[in-house]
Write an enzyme that holds these catalytic residues in place. Sequence first.
Site, PDB file in Angstrom:
ATOM      1  N   HIS A 142      11.810 -70.706  29.841  1.00  0.00           N
ATOM      2  CA  HIS A 142      11.305 -70.314  29.883  1.00  0.00           C
ATOM      3  C   HIS A 142      10.325 -69.669  29.342  1.00  0.00           C
ATOM      4  CE1 HIS A 142      13.923 -69.633  26.663  1.00  0.00           C
ATOM      5  NE2 HIS A 142      13.196 -68.949  26.597  1.00  0.00           N
ATOM      6  N   HIS A 143       9.481 -70.268  29.069  1.00  0.00           N
ATOM      7  CA  HIS A 143       8.332 -69.944  28.118  1.00  0.00           C
ATOM      8  C   HIS A 143       7.063 -70.113  28.789  1.00  0.00           C
ATOM      9  CE1 HIS A 143      10.228 -67.565  24.103  1.00  0.00           C
ATOM     10  NE2 HIS A 143      10.161 -68.671  24.312  1.00  0.00           N
TER      11      HIS A 143
END
Length: 192
Positions: A142-143
């Site tokens: 998710h980064h």
Amino acid sequence: QIVLTGSWKSRDQLPVVYHPDYNITLLGLEKLHPFDSCKFQKVAAGLQEHQVISSLKQLVQPTAVTQRTLQDVHTAEYLQELWTSSTKAAQVTELAPLAVLPASLVQRQVLKPMQTHVGGTILAAALAVVHGWAVNLGGGMHHAYWQDGSGWCPYDDITLAIRRLRCVRHRSARTWFGWVARGRFDMCLAGS
């Protein structure tokens, strides 16, 4: 067809996705990062220990996605830099010692296994559509975003999985993604 990243081989299998390649090791350097890069095998072992599964053969194995597939959500320039520059891989993974290693070693030991995580997320999304639920023991990067990555996350697997579902279901997919954090284990859940 969206189930391009793995296979469902028997009726005994559950829509739980895992591959031993999820576990990243590189000369012990992975231990310098606070993220446990081998936690995925611990989760799989925990499923057996707690009799959720009787064998690892009940889990569905994904395959790694290709560079071409990754270009659906990332710029060619970003992917080229990531794959040819150990410095870029070190920055994205936040593991500085990678910068001094040959890019081919970082590709094989770090980036390619992460491509298997991406394949697992796509496969879990497809399995969720078919079976009503699925879990990928890896993934959840998710980064990452279209032109960069950070926090150990080089590839945007969630966006790629959603795009693949939308292509197949003509934007009618009502699949949700969520994160379950239990102690030191994270899992990506998908359901429809």
